[in-house]
Design a protein around this motif. Structure first.
Motif, PDB file in Angstrom:
ATOM      1  N   UNK A 127       0.837  -1.211   0.000  1.00 29.02           N
ATOM      2  CA  UNK A 127       0.000   0.000   0.000  1.00 29.02           C
ATOM      3  C   UNK A 127       0.868   1.256   0.000  1.00 29.02           C
ATOM      4  N   UNK A 128       1.921   1.231   0.805  1.00 26.85           N
ATOM      5  CA  UNK A 128       2.830   2.366   0.843  1.00 26.85           C
ATOM      6  C   UNK A 128       3.487   2.616  -0.498  1.00 26.85           C
ATOM      7  N   UNK A 129       3.894   1.537  -1.178  1.00 25.86           N
ATOM      8  CA  UNK A 129       4.537   1.677  -2.490  1.00 25.86           C
ATOM      9  C   UNK A 129       3.564   2.245  -3.525  1.00 25.86           C
ATOM     10  N   UNK A 130       2.325   1.777  -3.506  1.00 26.39           N
ATOM     11  CA  UNK A 130       1.320   2.261  -4.456  1.00 26.39           C
ATOM     12  C   UNK A 130       1.079   3.752  -4.290  1.00 26.39           C
ATOM     13  N   UNK A 131       0.822   4.176  -3.057  1.00 28.50           N
ATOM     14  CA  UNK A 131       0.538   5.585  -2.790  1.00 28.50           C
ATOM     15  C   UNK A 131       1.754   6.447  -3.112  1.00 28.50           C
ATOM     16  N   UNK A 132       2.929   5.960  -2.763  1.00 25.10           N
ATOM     17  CA  UNK A 132       4.153   6.718  -3.014  1.00 25.10           C
ATOM     18  C   UNK A 132       4.381   6.920  -4.503  1.00 25.10           C
ATOM     19  N   UNK A 133       4.194   5.878  -5.280  1.00 26.17           N
ATOM     20  CA  UNK A 133       4.382   5.983  -6.737  1.00 26.17           C
ATOM     21  C   UNK A 133       3.402   6.975  -7.349  1.00 26.17           C
ATOM     22  N   UNK A 134       2.136   6.885  -6.949  1.00 31.18           N
ATOM     23  CA  UNK A 134       1.118   7.782  -7.514  1.00 31.18           C
ATOM     24  C   UNK A 134       1.383   9.230  -7.117  1.00 31.18           C
ATOM     25  N   UNK A 135       1.587   9.492  -5.828  1.00 26.64           N
ATOM     26  CA  UNK A 135       1.797  10.865  -5.356  1.00 26.64           C
ATOM     27  C   UNK A 135       3.074  11.474  -5.946  1.00 26.64           C
ATOM     28  N   UNK A 136       4.155  10.694  -5.971  1.00 29.95           N
ATOM     29  CA  UNK A 136       5.415  11.207  -6.505  1.00 29.95           C
ATOM     30  C   UNK A 136       5.292  11.491  -7.997  1.00 29.95           C
ATOM     31  N   UNK A 137       4.679  10.577  -8.736  1.00 30.36           N
ATOM     32  CA  UNK A 137       4.536  10.753 -10.185  1.00 30.36           C
ATOM     33  C   UNK A 137       3.706  11.994 -10.516  1.00 30.36           C
ATOM     34  N   UNK A 138       2.575  12.163  -9.836  1.00 36.60           N
ATOM     35  CA  UNK A 138       1.715  13.311 -10.134  1.00 36.60           C
ATOM     36  C   UNK A 138       2.350  14.619  -9.673  1.00 36.60           C
ATOM     37  N   UNK A 139       3.133  14.580  -8.605  1.00 39.42           N
ATOM     38  CA  UNK A 139       3.799  15.801  -8.143  1.00 39.42           C
ATOM     39  C   UNK A 139       4.906  16.217  -9.092  1.00 39.42           C
ATOM     40  N   UNK A 140       5.671  15.254  -9.580  1.00 35.95           N
ATOM     41  CA  UNK A 140       6.815  15.585 -10.431  1.00 35.95           C
ATOM     42  C   UNK A 140       6.435  15.851 -11.878  1.00 35.95           C
ATOM     43  N   UNK A 141       5.245  15.414 -12.301  1.00 38.91           N
ATOM     44  CA  UNK A 141       4.850  15.655 -13.692  1.00 38.91           C
ATOM     45  C   UNK A 141       4.355  17.075 -13.904  1.00 38.91           C
ATOM     46  N   UNK A 142       4.117  17.800 -12.816  1.00 35.82           N
ATOM     47  CA  UNK A 142       3.718  19.205 -12.924  1.00 35.82           C
ATOM     48  C   UNK A 142       4.959  20.039 -13.257  1.00 35.82           C
ATOM     49  N   UNK A 143       4.882  20.945 -14.243  1.00 37.08           N
ATOM     50  CA  UNK A 143       6.059  21.745 -14.602  1.00 37.08           C
ATOM     51  C   UNK A 143       6.432  22.762 -13.530  1.00 37.08           C
ATOM     52  N   UNK A 144       7.734  22.892 -13.285  1.00 35.96           N
ATOM     53  CA  UNK A 144       8.270  23.863 -12.335  1.00 35.96           C
ATOM     54  C   UNK A 144       9.265  24.752 -13.063  1.00 35.96           C
ATOM     55  N   UNK A 145       9.037  26.039 -12.996  1.00 38.18           N
ATOM     56  CA  UNK A 145       9.987  26.984 -13.564  1.00 38.18           C
ATOM     57  C   UNK A 145       9.911  28.282 -12.772  1.00 38.18           C
ATOM     58  N   UNK A 146      10.908  29.125 -12.960  1.00 33.27           N
ATOM     59  CA  UNK A 146      11.019  30.415 -12.270  1.00 33.27           C
ATOM     60  C   UNK A 146      11.381  30.236 -10.791  1.00 33.27           C
ATOM     61  N   UNK A 147      10.444  29.714  -9.990  1.00 35.63           N
ATOM     62  CA  UNK A 147      10.689  29.598  -8.549  1.00 35.63           C
ATOM     63  C   UNK A 147      11.173  28.191  -8.191  1.00 35.63           C
ATOM     64  N   UNK A 148      12.218  28.134  -7.373  1.00 36.46           N
ATOM     65  CA  UNK A 148      12.688  26.838  -6.879  1.00 36.46           C
ATOM     66  C   UNK A 148      12.926  26.865  -5.371  1.00 36.46           C
ATOM     67  N   UNK A 149      12.343  27.853  -4.683  1.00 33.25           N
ATOM     68  CA  UNK A 149      12.501  27.990  -3.239  1.00 33.25           C
ATOM     69  C   UNK A 149      11.305  27.350  -2.536  1.00 33.25           C
ATOM     70  N   UNK A 150      11.568  26.275  -1.798  1.00 37.14           N
ATOM     71  CA  UNK A 150      10.519  25.541  -1.092  1.00 37.14           C
ATOM     72  C   UNK A 150      10.431  26.043   0.344  1.00 37.14           C
TER      73      UNK A 150
END
Length: 306
Positions: free
Chosen positions: A151-174
Protein backbone atom coordinates in the motif's frame (compact mmCIF):
# COMPACT_ATOMS: atom_id res chain seq x y z
CA UNK A 1 6.11 21.21 -22.47
CA UNK A 2 6.15 20.24 -18.80
CA UNK A 3 8.96 17.74 -19.29
CA UNK A 4 10.94 20.33 -21.24
CA UNK A 5 10.59 22.87 -18.44
CA UNK A 6 11.71 20.38 -15.82
CA UNK A 7 14.99 19.68 -17.65
CA UNK A 8 16.12 23.21 -16.78
CA UNK A 9 15.50 22.66 -13.07
CA UNK A 10 18.57 21.27 -11.30
CA UNK A 11 17.95 22.05 -7.63
CA UNK A 12 15.59 23.38 -4.98
CA UNK A 13 16.33 25.68 -2.05
CA UNK A 14 14.77 24.68 1.28
CA UNK A 15 13.97 27.58 3.61
CA UNK A 16 13.85 25.32 6.67
CA UNK A 17 12.08 26.05 9.94
CA UNK A 18 13.81 29.36 10.68
CA UNK A 19 16.07 31.94 9.05
CA UNK A 20 17.57 33.14 12.33
CA UNK A 21 21.06 31.74 12.88
CA UNK A 22 20.78 31.38 16.65
CA UNK A 23 17.41 29.69 16.35
CA UNK A 24 18.85 27.27 13.80
CA UNK A 25 21.59 26.26 16.25
CA UNK A 26 19.00 25.63 18.96
CA UNK A 27 16.88 23.63 16.52
CA UNK A 28 19.93 21.62 15.51
CA UNK A 29 20.58 20.61 19.13
CA UNK A 30 16.88 19.85 19.71
CA UNK A 31 16.41 17.71 16.61
CA UNK A 32 19.75 15.96 17.10
CA UNK A 33 18.54 14.87 20.55
CA UNK A 34 15.20 13.79 19.05
CA UNK A 35 16.96 11.80 16.33
CA UNK A 36 19.31 10.07 18.77
CA UNK A 37 16.38 9.18 21.04
CA UNK A 38 14.51 7.86 18.00
CA UNK A 39 17.45 5.69 16.96
CA UNK A 40 18.09 4.42 20.49
CA UNK A 41 14.45 3.73 21.35
CA UNK A 42 13.59 1.90 18.15
CA UNK A 43 16.84 -0.09 18.00
CA UNK A 44 16.29 -1.11 21.61
CA UNK A 45 12.80 -2.39 20.81
CA UNK A 46 14.08 -4.39 17.84
CA UNK A 47 16.85 -5.97 19.92
CA UNK A 48 14.58 -6.82 22.86
CA UNK A 49 11.83 -8.32 20.71
CA UNK A 50 14.36 -10.32 18.71
CA UNK A 51 16.23 -11.91 21.62
CA UNK A 52 13.33 -12.63 23.99
CA UNK A 53 11.51 -15.68 22.65
CA UNK A 54 8.50 -14.99 24.89
CA UNK A 55 7.74 -11.93 22.77
CA UNK A 56 7.63 -13.81 19.47
CA UNK A 57 3.89 -13.30 19.14
CA UNK A 58 1.90 -11.30 16.55
CA UNK A 59 1.53 -8.10 18.60
CA UNK A 60 5.28 -7.78 19.15
CA UNK A 61 6.02 -8.88 15.59
CA UNK A 62 4.06 -5.83 14.41
CA UNK A 63 5.77 -3.63 17.01
CA UNK A 64 9.18 -4.72 15.77
CA UNK A 65 8.18 -3.84 12.22
CA UNK A 66 6.85 -0.49 13.42
CA UNK A 67 10.20 0.25 15.06
CA UNK A 68 12.04 -0.61 11.85
CA UNK A 69 9.70 1.66 9.86
CA UNK A 70 10.26 4.50 12.35
CA UNK A 71 14.04 4.10 12.06
CA UNK A 72 13.82 4.40 8.27
CA UNK A 73 11.28 7.20 8.39
CA UNK A 74 13.33 9.40 10.69
CA UNK A 75 16.52 8.75 8.72
CA UNK A 76 14.89 9.91 5.49
CA UNK A 77 14.08 13.33 7.00
CA UNK A 78 16.21 14.30 9.99
CA UNK A 79 19.87 13.93 8.86
CA UNK A 80 19.35 16.26 5.91
CA UNK A 81 17.44 18.71 8.11
CA UNK A 82 20.32 18.72 10.62
CA UNK A 83 22.83 19.34 7.83
CA UNK A 84 20.81 22.24 6.46
CA UNK A 85 20.42 23.83 9.91
CA UNK A 86 24.19 24.36 9.94
CA UNK A 87 24.55 25.19 6.24
CA UNK A 88 24.52 28.62 4.65
CA UNK A 89 23.05 27.31 1.40
CA UNK A 90 20.19 24.87 1.95
CA UNK A 91 20.07 23.38 -1.53
CA UNK A 92 18.98 19.94 -2.69
CA UNK A 93 19.21 18.57 -6.20
CA UNK A 94 16.09 17.67 -8.13
CA UNK A 95 17.05 13.98 -8.06
CA UNK A 96 17.70 13.95 -4.30
CA UNK A 97 14.47 15.85 -3.67
CA UNK A 98 12.49 13.36 -5.75
CA UNK A 99 14.16 10.43 -3.99
CA UNK A 100 13.49 11.86 -0.54
CA UNK A 101 9.86 12.49 -1.41
CA UNK A 102 9.38 8.96 -2.73
CA UNK A 103 10.87 7.25 0.34
CA UNK A 104 9.13 9.65 2.74
CA UNK A 105 5.79 8.70 1.20
CA UNK A 106 6.67 5.01 0.95
CA UNK A 107 7.66 4.65 4.60
CA UNK A 108 5.06 7.07 5.95
CA UNK A 109 2.19 5.34 4.15
CA UNK A 110 3.51 1.94 5.20
CA UNK A 111 3.42 3.11 8.82
CA UNK A 112 -0.14 4.33 8.37
CA UNK A 113 -1.20 0.89 7.11
CA UNK A 114 0.79 -0.88 9.81
CA UNK A 115 -0.94 1.06 12.59
CA UNK A 116 -4.28 -0.08 11.17
CA UNK A 117 -3.02 -3.68 11.10
CA UNK A 118 -1.96 -3.37 14.75
CA UNK A 119 -5.40 -2.12 15.73
CA UNK A 120 -6.96 -5.09 13.92
CA UNK A 121 -4.63 -7.40 15.86
CA UNK A 122 -5.88 -5.93 19.15
CA UNK A 123 -9.48 -6.25 17.96
CA UNK A 124 -9.06 -9.96 17.21
CA UNK A 125 -7.17 -10.56 20.48
CA UNK A 126 -9.88 -8.96 22.64
CA UNK A 127 -13.09 -9.60 20.70
CA UNK A 128 -12.30 -13.00 19.13
CA UNK A 129 -9.79 -14.62 21.53
CA UNK A 130 -10.80 -18.19 20.66
CA UNK A 131 -9.99 -17.60 16.98
CA UNK A 132 -6.87 -15.49 17.56
CA UNK A 133 -4.32 -18.21 16.80
CA UNK A 134 -6.13 -19.01 13.56
CA UNK A 135 -6.81 -15.47 12.37
CA UNK A 136 -3.36 -14.14 13.31
CA UNK A 137 -1.00 -17.00 12.51
CA UNK A 138 2.56 -16.36 11.29
CA UNK A 139 1.72 -16.55 7.59
CA UNK A 140 -1.14 -14.05 7.90
CA UNK A 141 1.02 -11.67 9.97
CA UNK A 142 3.75 -11.68 7.33
CA UNK A 143 1.18 -11.08 4.60
CA UNK A 144 -0.32 -8.16 6.54
CA UNK A 145 3.12 -6.52 6.88
CA UNK A 146 3.90 -7.09 3.21
CA UNK A 147 0.48 -5.69 2.34
CA UNK A 148 1.29 -2.56 4.35
CA UNK A 149 4.47 -2.07 2.33
CA UNK A 150 2.56 -2.69 -0.91
CA UNK A 151 0.00 0.00 0.00
CA UNK A 152 2.83 2.37 0.84
CA UNK A 153 4.54 1.68 -2.49
CA UNK A 154 1.32 2.26 -4.46
CA UNK A 155 0.54 5.58 -2.79
CA UNK A 156 4.15 6.72 -3.01
CA UNK A 157 4.38 5.98 -6.74
CA UNK A 158 1.12 7.78 -7.51
CA UNK A 159 1.80 10.86 -5.36
CA UNK A 160 5.42 11.21 -6.50
CA UNK A 161 4.54 10.75 -10.19
CA UNK A 162 1.72 13.31 -10.13
CA UNK A 163 3.80 15.80 -8.14
CA UNK A 164 6.81 15.59 -10.43
CA UNK A 165 4.85 15.65 -13.69
CA UNK A 166 3.72 19.21 -12.92
CA UNK A 167 6.06 21.75 -14.60
CA UNK A 168 8.27 23.86 -12.33
CA UNK A 169 9.99 26.98 -13.56
CA UNK A 170 11.02 30.41 -12.27
CA UNK A 171 10.69 29.60 -8.55
CA UNK A 172 12.69 26.84 -6.88
CA UNK A 173 12.50 27.99 -3.24
CA UNK A 174 10.52 25.54 -1.09
CA UNK A 175 9.07 26.98 2.09
CA UNK A 176 9.70 23.75 3.97
CA UNK A 177 12.49 21.71 5.57
CA UNK A 178 12.16 18.65 3.32
CA UNK A 179 10.64 17.70 -0.03
CA UNK A 180 6.94 17.02 0.46
CA UNK A 181 4.24 17.06 -2.27
CA UNK A 182 2.05 19.89 -0.88
CA UNK A 183 5.11 22.14 -0.45
CA UNK A 184 6.36 21.44 -3.98
CA UNK A 185 2.96 21.98 -5.59
CA UNK A 186 2.95 25.54 -4.24
CA UNK A 187 5.82 26.24 -6.68
CA UNK A 188 4.12 24.75 -9.73
CA UNK A 189 3.97 27.09 -12.71
CA UNK A 190 0.75 25.58 -14.10
CA UNK A 191 -2.57 24.20 -12.85
CA UNK A 192 -2.15 21.50 -10.18
CA UNK A 193 -5.76 20.27 -10.04
CA UNK A 194 -5.00 16.75 -11.33
CA UNK A 195 -2.09 16.33 -8.94
CA UNK A 196 -4.18 17.59 -6.02
CA UNK A 197 -7.03 15.20 -6.84
CA UNK A 198 -4.61 12.26 -7.13
CA UNK A 199 -3.04 13.10 -3.76
CA UNK A 200 -6.50 13.56 -2.22
CA UNK A 201 -7.63 10.16 -3.56
CA UNK A 202 -4.52 8.49 -2.18
CA UNK A 203 -5.15 10.29 1.10
CA UNK A 204 -8.60 8.75 1.31
CA UNK A 205 -7.03 5.33 0.73
CA UNK A 206 -4.05 5.57 3.08
CA UNK A 207 -5.36 7.98 5.74
CA UNK A 208 -9.15 7.84 6.04
CA UNK A 209 -9.21 4.10 5.34
CA UNK A 210 -6.84 3.14 8.18
CA UNK A 211 -8.40 5.69 10.54
CA UNK A 212 -11.82 4.14 9.94
CA UNK A 213 -10.44 0.65 10.62
CA UNK A 214 -8.67 1.84 13.78
CA UNK A 215 -11.78 3.55 15.15
CA UNK A 216 -13.93 0.51 14.31
CA UNK A 217 -11.44 -1.84 15.99
CA UNK A 218 -11.05 0.18 19.18
CA UNK A 219 -14.76 0.89 19.43
CA UNK A 220 -15.39 -2.85 19.45
CA UNK A 221 -12.49 -3.43 21.84
CA UNK A 222 -13.80 -0.84 24.30
CA UNK A 223 -17.36 -2.17 23.98
CA UNK A 224 -16.13 -5.68 24.74
CA UNK A 225 -13.93 -4.58 27.65
CA UNK A 226 -16.79 -2.68 29.30
CA UNK A 227 -18.69 -5.97 29.60
CA UNK A 228 -15.70 -7.75 31.14
CA UNK A 229 -15.80 -8.77 34.78
CA UNK A 230 -12.12 -9.64 34.97
CA UNK A 231 -9.33 -7.41 36.25
CA UNK A 232 -7.73 -6.95 32.82
CA UNK A 233 -9.99 -4.04 31.98
CA UNK A 234 -7.55 -1.33 33.09
CA UNK A 235 -4.68 -2.80 31.07
CA UNK A 236 -6.74 -2.92 27.88
CA UNK A 237 -8.00 0.64 28.40
CA UNK A 238 -4.42 1.80 28.96
CA UNK A 239 -3.23 0.09 25.76
CA UNK A 240 -6.08 1.50 23.67
CA UNK A 241 -5.61 4.96 25.13
CA UNK A 242 -1.92 5.13 24.28
CA UNK A 243 -2.55 3.82 20.78
CA UNK A 244 -5.20 6.47 20.21
CA UNK A 245 -2.68 9.15 21.21
CA UNK A 246 -0.51 8.04 18.29
CA UNK A 247 -3.54 8.00 15.99
CA UNK A 248 -4.43 11.60 16.90
CA UNK A 249 -0.84 12.81 16.46
CA UNK A 250 -0.09 11.05 13.19
CA UNK A 251 -3.40 11.01 11.38
CA UNK A 252 -4.62 14.37 12.67
CA UNK A 253 -1.53 16.25 11.50
CA UNK A 254 -1.25 14.29 8.25
CA UNK A 255 -4.91 14.74 7.31
CA UNK A 256 -4.51 18.48 7.98
CA UNK A 257 -1.65 18.59 5.47
CA UNK A 258 -2.87 16.23 2.74
CA UNK A 259 -6.66 16.46 2.84
CA UNK A 260 -7.08 20.21 2.46
CA UNK A 261 -7.07 22.11 -0.86
CA UNK A 262 -3.58 23.09 -1.91
CA UNK A 263 -3.18 26.84 -2.40
CA UNK A 264 -0.27 29.03 -3.45
CA UNK A 265 -0.61 30.92 -0.19
CA UNK A 266 2.11 30.04 2.30
CA UNK A 267 0.77 28.91 5.65
CA UNK A 268 3.17 29.29 8.57
CA UNK A 269 1.49 26.37 10.36
CA UNK A 270 2.18 23.84 7.59
CA UNK A 271 5.80 23.28 8.58
CA UNK A 272 5.02 23.14 12.29
CA UNK A 273 2.25 20.59 11.82
CA UNK A 274 4.46 18.40 9.62
CA UNK A 275 7.04 18.19 12.43
CA UNK A 276 4.62 15.98 14.38
CA UNK A 277 4.27 13.22 11.78
CA UNK A 278 7.73 13.51 10.19
CA UNK A 279 9.91 13.77 13.33
CA UNK A 280 8.16 13.57 16.69
CA UNK A 281 6.01 10.44 16.38
CA UNK A 282 8.97 8.26 15.36
CA UNK A 283 10.56 9.17 18.69
CA UNK A 284 7.36 8.71 20.72
CA UNK A 285 6.24 5.37 19.27
CA UNK A 286 8.74 3.21 21.21
CA UNK A 287 7.70 4.84 24.49
CA UNK A 288 3.98 4.80 23.78
CA UNK A 289 3.74 1.29 22.32
CA UNK A 290 6.56 -0.66 23.90
CA UNK A 291 8.83 0.70 26.63
CA UNK A 292 5.96 1.22 29.08
CA UNK A 293 4.79 -2.35 28.44
CA UNK A 294 5.35 -4.81 31.30
CA UNK A 295 6.51 -7.63 29.00
CA UNK A 296 9.02 -5.35 27.29
CA UNK A 297 10.35 -4.15 30.65
CA UNK A 298 10.88 -7.76 31.72
CA UNK A 299 12.63 -8.47 28.42
CA UNK A 300 14.92 -5.50 29.07
CA UNK A 301 15.88 -6.87 32.49
CA UNK A 302 16.41 -10.31 30.99
CA UNK A 303 18.64 -9.12 28.14
CA UNK A 304 20.60 -6.34 29.88
CA UNK A 305 20.19 -7.20 33.56
CA UNK A 306 22.86 -9.85 33.63
Amino acid sequence: MGAENQTYLTEFILLGLSSDQHTQVLLFVLFLIVYLLTMFGNLLIIVLLHFDSRLHIPMYFFLKNLSFVDLCFSTVIVPQMLFHLLSMRKSITFIRCSTQMFFFLLIGCTESSLLAVMSYDRYVAVCKPLHYSTLMNQRICVHLVLGSWACGALVSLVDTAFTLCVPYRDQNVINHYFCEPPALLKLASEETYKAEMAIFAMGVLILLGPVSLILFSYWNVISTVVLMKSGGRLKVFSTCGTHLIVVVLIYGSTIYTYMQPNTKKKNKWDKMVSVFYSVITSMLNPFIYSLRNKDVKEAFRKVFGR
